[in-house]
Motif scaffolding. Structure first.
Motif, mmCIF file in Angstrom:
data_model
loop_
_atom_site.group_PDB
_atom_site.id
_atom_site.type_symbol
_atom_site.label_atom_id
_atom_site.label_comp_id
_atom_site.label_asym_id
_atom_site.label_seq_id
_atom_site.Cartn_x
_atom_site.Cartn_y
_atom_site.Cartn_z
ATOM 1 N N GLU A 54 0.883 -1.211 0.083
ATOM 2 C CA GLU A 54 -0.145 0.076 -0.146
ATOM 3 C C GLU A 54 0.880 1.270 0.121
ATOM 4 O OE1 GLU A 54 -3.273 2.431 2.821
ATOM 5 O OE2 GLU A 54 -2.674 0.200 3.195
ATOM 6 N N ALA A 55 2.000 1.274 0.815
ATOM 7 C CA ALA A 55 2.607 2.425 1.019
ATOM 8 C C ALA A 55 3.514 2.616 -0.139
ATOM 9 C CB ALA A 55 3.791 2.098 2.095
ATOM 10 N N ARG A 56 4.121 1.739 -0.940
ATOM 11 C CA ARG A 56 4.752 1.636 -2.295
ATOM 12 C C ARG A 56 3.659 2.516 -3.266
ATOM 13 N NH1 ARG A 56 8.242 -3.766 -2.070
ATOM 14 N NH2 ARG A 56 9.947 -2.780 -0.625
ATOM 15 N N ALA A 57 2.423 1.608 -3.400
ATOM 16 C CA ALA A 57 1.402 2.129 -4.351
ATOM 17 C C ALA A 57 1.111 3.750 -4.220
ATOM 18 C CB ALA A 57 0.235 1.305 -4.338
ATOM 19 N N VAL A 58 0.722 4.128 -2.934
ATOM 20 C CA VAL A 58 0.507 5.611 -2.820
ATOM 21 C C VAL A 58 1.619 6.495 -2.830
ATOM 22 C CG1 VAL A 58 -0.606 6.936 -1.262
ATOM 23 C CG2 VAL A 58 -1.430 4.676 -1.257
ATOM 24 N N ALA A 59 2.868 5.947 -2.561
ATOM 25 C CA ALA A 59 3.985 6.741 -2.820
ATOM 26 C C ALA A 59 4.239 7.321 -4.213
ATOM 27 C CB ALA A 59 5.249 6.053 -2.218
ATOM 28 N N ILE A 77 -4.111 13.989 -3.356
ATOM 29 C CA ILE A 77 -3.830 12.640 -2.898
ATOM 30 C C ILE A 77 -2.905 12.927 -1.565
ATOM 31 C CG2 ILE A 77 -3.063 10.408 -3.086
ATOM 32 C CD1 ILE A 77 -3.785 10.442 -5.956
ATOM 33 N N CYS A 78 -3.319 12.321 -0.283
ATOM 34 C CA CYS A 78 -2.575 12.628 0.804
ATOM 35 C C CYS A 78 -1.273 11.868 0.382
ATOM 36 C CB CYS A 78 -3.257 11.800 1.991
ATOM 37 S SG CYS A 78 -2.411 12.073 3.357
ATOM 38 N N ALA A 79 -0.195 12.563 0.600
ATOM 39 C CA ALA A 79 1.051 12.042 0.434
ATOM 40 C C ALA A 79 1.913 10.968 1.264
ATOM 41 C CB ALA A 79 1.952 13.102 0.006
ATOM 42 N N VAL A 80 2.302 10.065 0.914
ATOM 43 C CA VAL A 80 3.143 9.025 1.763
ATOM 44 C C VAL A 80 4.501 9.418 1.678
ATOM 45 C CG1 VAL A 80 4.112 6.848 1.973
ATOM 46 C CG2 VAL A 80 1.671 7.173 1.431
ATOM 47 N N TYR A 81 5.146 9.934 2.988
ATOM 48 C CA TYR A 81 6.697 10.282 3.063
ATOM 49 C C TYR A 81 7.525 9.023 3.189
ATOM 50 C CZ TYR A 81 4.373 14.853 4.063
ATOM 51 O OH TYR A 81 3.742 15.925 4.024
ATOM 52 N N GLY A 82 7.101 8.107 3.847
ATOM 53 C CA GLY A 82 7.869 6.907 3.922
ATOM 54 C C GLY A 82 7.174 5.460 4.637
ATOM 55 N N LEU A 83 7.952 4.636 4.581
ATOM 56 C CA LEU A 83 7.525 3.258 5.302
ATOM 57 C C LEU A 83 8.631 2.718 6.278
ATOM 58 C CD1 LEU A 83 5.634 0.993 5.415
ATOM 59 C CD2 LEU A 83 6.935 -0.272 3.727
ATOM 60 N N GLU A 84 8.140 2.791 7.695
ATOM 61 C CA GLU A 84 9.394 2.722 8.668
ATOM 62 C C GLU A 84 9.259 1.354 9.479
ATOM 63 O OE1 GLU A 84 11.563 4.592 9.505
ATOM 64 O OE2 GLU A 84 11.038 6.826 9.124
ATOM 65 N N GLN A 85 10.282 0.688 9.909
ATOM 66 C CA GLN A 85 10.097 -0.482 10.553
ATOM 67 C C GLN A 85 10.807 -0.061 11.802
ATOM 68 O OE1 GLN A 85 11.251 -4.158 8.881
ATOM 69 N NE2 GLN A 85 10.798 -5.200 10.865
ATOM 70 N N ILE A 86 10.504 0.187 13.079
ATOM 71 C CA ILE A 86 11.443 0.560 14.124
ATOM 72 C C ILE A 86 10.949 -0.463 15.244
ATOM 73 C CG2 ILE A 86 11.770 2.401 15.769
ATOM 74 C CD1 ILE A 86 11.179 4.299 13.919
ATOM 75 N N GLN A 136 7.681 -2.397 15.427
ATOM 76 C CA GLN A 136 6.507 -1.527 14.693
ATOM 77 C C GLN A 136 6.640 -1.388 13.268
ATOM 78 O OE1 GLN A 136 3.745 -0.592 16.191
ATOM 79 N NE2 GLN A 136 3.900 -0.788 18.288
ATOM 80 N N ASN A 137 5.651 -1.656 12.511
ATOM 81 C CA ASN A 137 5.708 -1.381 11.130
ATOM 82 C C ASN A 137 4.705 -0.340 10.978
ATOM 83 O OD1 ASN A 137 7.561 -3.559 9.676
ATOM 84 N ND2 ASN A 137 6.350 -4.511 11.280
ATOM 85 N N PHE A 138 4.972 0.803 10.101
ATOM 86 C CA PHE A 138 4.032 1.932 9.983
ATOM 87 C C PHE A 138 4.259 2.797 8.674
ATOM 88 C CE2 PHE A 138 6.961 3.441 13.261
ATOM 89 C CZ PHE A 138 7.221 4.657 12.670
ATOM 90 N N ILE A 139 3.125 3.328 8.098
ATOM 91 C CA ILE A 139 3.316 4.330 6.906
ATOM 92 C C ILE A 139 3.420 5.639 7.926
ATOM 93 C CG2 ILE A 139 2.416 4.920 4.931
ATOM 94 C CD1 ILE A 139 0.903 2.581 4.678
ATOM 95 N N VAL A 140 4.325 6.400 7.071
ATOM 96 C CA VAL A 140 4.535 7.958 7.388
ATOM 97 C C VAL A 140 3.833 8.850 6.472
ATOM 98 C CG1 VAL A 140 5.988 9.907 8.039
ATOM 99 C CG2 VAL A 140 6.636 7.530 8.478
ATOM 100 N N MET A 141 2.711 9.777 6.643
ATOM 101 C CA MET A 141 2.002 10.194 5.713
ATOM 102 C C MET A 141 1.674 11.560 6.126
ATOM 103 S SD MET A 141 -1.403 7.538 5.310
ATOM 104 C CE MET A 141 -1.807 7.880 6.902
ATOM 105 N N GLN A 142 1.564 12.410 4.961
ATOM 106 C CA GLN A 142 0.987 13.589 5.336
ATOM 107 C C GLN A 142 -0.086 13.939 6.108
ATOM 108 O OE1 GLN A 142 -0.444 15.304 1.616
ATOM 109 N NE2 GLN A 142 -0.366 17.440 2.289
ATOM 110 N N TYR A 143 0.232 15.031 7.137
ATOM 111 C CA TYR A 143 -0.825 15.333 8.278
ATOM 112 C C TYR A 143 -1.760 16.303 7.265
ATOM 113 C CZ TYR A 143 -3.566 17.339 11.910
ATOM 114 O OH TYR A 143 -4.457 17.644 12.616
#
Length: 847
Positions: A131-136, A143-152, A155-162
């Motif tokens: 999903e993150a790759r497609a939207v990026a 379209i609400c932008a995707v800034y990145g995909l994190e694994q910390i 936790q796995n999560f998508i970083v998006m425009q607020y």
């Protein structure tokens, strides 16, 4: 506690429709002693007031609640890596979105996590990544932008425009939007979907809750890729007791599903069009036309019930758009949101043209005093009405570089194109841009304007004065030849954008145009806000218009440079598509067809994603479908889209003529090519493309006459000489063809070897023909040579087995010119062979 979730959903729908004062009585009756059932329904209703109702959530979310019961752990107040989490923004059965601060970049972001019940699910994590790759990939302002995909840690999560704002669902609950605001938002939403569809991405959950409207009035579409993300565990949403019948998984939000989505069938872009139609009904009509009290009734309404149409005072054109979106059969809807967007913009432009019709009524109602004063008012009203509704016409001729510096030729050409694009945004200004002119004499310029059937001609020249460059612009009226406006600009110190703003404003004023509604804003629209990117794009177009094997590579370099400077520069992607679509031919490029089609498709789709109204991008897509995909239906749709967007875009006319030839409609093809020629009557390529259409239509004498006329103006025009040689071969004037091709061969042997070898073979010069085959083999050691080249020489020699061997290889390689197998008379010698019809069927040229 195990609930019958279907029962929960039914009660939720029914309760949500009731006034607050009536809900308690209803739930007392329906839930009886089942207090936990009642609490669950009440919690859902309470959540719905915060815009999380079932009817506005994906159909899987209630089922997914089962997975998350007892596992929910709030992340509020925690720090994960360099992200400080502030508060929960929203949640569903599969994911939670939090507001956080990116402490490295010092900005607020939205973080999308998997729900606790799915956090350890490998498949779910893979889908989150997809999903993150497609939207990026979707770089679109709506379209609400995707800034990145994190694994910390874990936790796995998508970083998006607020996005700060309010959902469309919330706005619709408050008050009607008003027609103009609703239409503006509808355009923005359709633009976002068009961008996704251009990338082959289906949203599958278009609804007001997934659309945020900022304080500035910008629409942002959220949650792209949700349907693909939620595909695996769909059975959880409909337990064993579920009585609904579906052929496949139900993905999306029930009240906004398409019929095929409700039936669990395979989906394409048209499912989003249907969902958008429902949103359109809510925006303009005030309600969802299919929403019923229960899930089953809603499904039934979507599949079987025809929606009520928009009524007056809403325009009939809007009703037509809404009806086409909500057709039960997907084949009757818009193919993609790009087509829908075009109709919405046409509707807006029509309203802008009609915006001043109220002048007469105003003057009649408010004109008072004497009869003379009344007459003056009415006369003034008529004058204003004419000024505000008259459609004007203008020809933008190529600006001439008279600076003595050939390096500046890109600047004069680029400014011509940029001004043309600016003027094209005005619906009440019909603008033409011939790429070549017959003469720069004033009387000849005026005559050319008359032949183009325009009321004025804009001309200019770049010249050197002292240490700087000057741009001198003037406009000539075709009615009397007089100069109605002129101005000189210092290019060295000028802001390119501001200068173009000045020119377009002054020219429209000199034409007598009154700009109304959004026309002033449209006139100052910038292709890019980066002047360096614009300069690189101008250079790319300069080399593109002078395309040959070397220049097309230079054009690619400059278009790439423009994109590096501005990744959202749609026109630069369209320029790359124009280059790559030709790059597998011996004339223009060394690429193999597979590489050329991949790059051309990517860039055309990217251009459409960023700006769905670019005719050149749709033309490139049409040519990809014509010459590579051999998908005639899609090619015709693309060319018609391009010509609807800009009826004066000559390349779309010529390529469409090629398609019509392939479809066996030569008369239609000639008419289309004639339109293209009339739009750019003095351009060599325009005249040659018209002659090529006559050749394919087997009107060889007319083709020869047209080409001779062209060669009288430029006796060294290589493509014209090459085309005339093919005509002479069909006229069985092999000696004349050989003379023409030998002349070309001396300058560019690669371009002419195959045609010359065929002509030698037809003329009985076998030894010379075999030398051309040997020459092609030598070229093949250094670069990619389409197998069709050698096949043509074998056709000339009458060696059918070798010819078909080359054609079969061309079929495997998807060589573009194979699309003309049943059209080009050069293949007539093969028609009696059974292998010919077999190959034609596989290409899709025969049933």
């Amino acid at each position: 506690m195990n609930f019958n979730w279907q029962r929960v959903e039914e009660l939720f729908h029914a309760t949500a429709q009731l006034a607050a004062a009536d809900r308690a009585v209803f739930l007392n009756k329906e839930c009886g002693e089942d207090n936990e059932l009642r609490r669950e329904v009440e919690s859902l209703v309470a959540a719905s007031e915060g815009e999380n109702s079932f009817i506005e959530e994906p159909a899987l979310n209630l089922g997914m609640k089962i997975l998350a019961v007892g596992q929910k752990q709030s992340l509020v107040g925690r720090s994960i890596g360099h992200y400080k989490i502030f508060r929960l923004l929203g949640e569903g059965g599969m994911g939670e979105v939090y507001l956080a601060e990116d402490r490295t970049l010092e900005r607020n972001v939205a973080l999308k996590f998997l729900s606790d019940g799915l956090a350890d699910d490998k498949w779910a994590r893979e889908q989150l990544t997809k999903e993150a790759r497609a939207v990026a990939r979707l770089e679109n302002p709506n379209i609400c932008a995707v800034y990145g995909l994190e694994q910390i840690g874990e936790q796995n999560f998508i970083v998006m425009q607020y996005v700060e704002g309010e959902t469309l669902a919330s706005l619709l609950r408050k008050e009607p939007l008003g027609f103009d605001r609703a239409l503006d938002l509808a355009e923005q939403i359709a633009g976002a979907l068009a961008a996704a569809h251009a990338r082959g991405i289906i949203h599958s959950d278009v609804k007001p809750q997934n659309i945020v409207v900022t304080l500035e009035g910008q629409a942002k579409v959220l949650d792209f890729g949700l349907a693909k993300f939620a595909r695996r565990n769909q059975s959880a949403a409909f337990g064993a007791g579920d009585q609904t019948s579906h052929d496949g998984p139900i993905i999306g939000t029930v009240a906004y599903m398409s019929p095929e989505q409700a039936r669990g069938e395979k989906l394409d872009c048209r499912t989003d069009v249907f969902s958008f139609g429902i949103v359109l009904h809510e925006m303009f009509g005030g309600k969802n036309p299919f929403l019923r009290e229960t899930c089953e009734e809603t499904f039934s309404a979507i599949i079987t019930t025809e929606p009520t149409h928009f009524k007056e005072p809403l325009p009939s054109a809007l009703a037509g758009i809404g009806q086409k979106c909500l057709e039960k059969g997907a084949e009757s809807r818009y193919e993609t949101a790009a087509e829908l967007l075009i109709d919405l913009r046409r509707l807006r432009k029509g309203r802008e043209r009609a915006a001043v019709i109220g002048w007469r009524r105003y003057l009649q109602y408010y004109a008072v005093a004497s009869v003379l004063l009344l007459l003056l008012f009415i006369g003034g009203g008529d004058y204003a009405y004419r000024k505000a509704t008259t459609v004007h016409s203008l020809a933008v001729l190529p600006i001439v570089n008279e600076s003595g510096d050939l390096e500046k030729k890109y600047l004069s050409d680029g400014l011509s194109r940029s001004l043309f694009d600016r003027f094209s945004y005005l619906s009440r200004l019909k603008v033409k841009m011939p790429t070549e002119v017959r003469s720069r004499q004033i009387d000849q310029i005026v005559q050319q304007g008359r032949e183009l059937n325009v009321e004025a001609v804009l001309v200019g020249d770049v010249f050197k004065q002292n240490d700087g460059l000057q741009l001198h612009m003037r406009m000539l009226n075709t009615s009397d030849g007089k100069i109605s406006w002129e101005k000189t600009f210092a290019l060295k110190s000028a802001d390119t954008f501001a200068m173009q703003d000045d020119i377009t404003r002054d020219v429209t004023s000199a034409l007598g145009m009154w700009l109304i509604g959004n026309e002033k804003k449209s006139l100052t629209h910038h292709q890019t806000d980066n002047q360096e990117a614009l300069s690189a794009y101008m250079r790319g177009r300069y080399y593109w218009t002078r395309r040959d094997r070397d220049n097309i590579q230079i054009a690619i370099k400059y278009f790439d440079q423009a994109i590096d400077l501005d990744p959202s520069f749609a026109e630069a992607y369209a320029g790359l598509a124009d280059c790559y679509v030709l790059s597998s031919s011996v004339l223009y490029g060394p690429m193999k067809p597979a590489e050329a089609i991949e790059k051309a498709s990517y860039n055309a789709r990217k251009a459409i994603e960023l700006n769905a109204t670019l005719p050149e991008a749709h033309t490139s897509m049409g040519t990809i479908n014509l010459k590579y995909n051999w998908d005639w239906k899609e090619a015709e749709r693309d060319y018609q889209l391009a010509t609807n967007l800009d009826p004066n875009y000559a390349p779309a006319r010529f390529w469409y003529a090629n398609l019509l030839i392939v479809l066996g409609r030569p008369d239609d093809a000639i008419r289309e090519a004639a339109i293209g020629k009339s739009l750019d009557p003095y351009a060599h390529v325009s005249m040659m493309n018209y002659a090529r259409t006559l050749y394919y239509a087997r009107r060889f004498d007319e083709a020869a006459e047209s080409l001779n006329e062209l060669l009288q103006e430029d006796a060294e025009y290589a493509q014209g000489l090459h085309m005339l040689a093919w005509v002479r071969i069909q006229q069985r004037r092999f000696g004349d063809a050989i003379i023409l091709l030998e002349k070309l061969h001396a300058k560019d042997p690669l371009h002419s070897s195959a045609a010359l070898g065929l002509a030698y073979g037809k003329a009985g010069k076998r030894t010379d023909a075999l030398k051309m085959i040997q020459e092609l083999d030598e070229f093949a050691r250094e670069r990619s040579i389409p197998p069709l080249e050698k096949a043509l020489v074998h056709i000339g020699l009458g060696e059918l087995d070798e010819a078909f061997e080359g054609l079969e290889q061309a079929y495997r390689d998807r060589v573009p010119n194979l699309a003309y197998l049943t059209t080009d008379p050069i293949y007539d010698d093969l028609r009696k062979d059974a292998r010919f019809n077999d190959l034609a069927r596989r290409v899709g040229l025969l049933p």
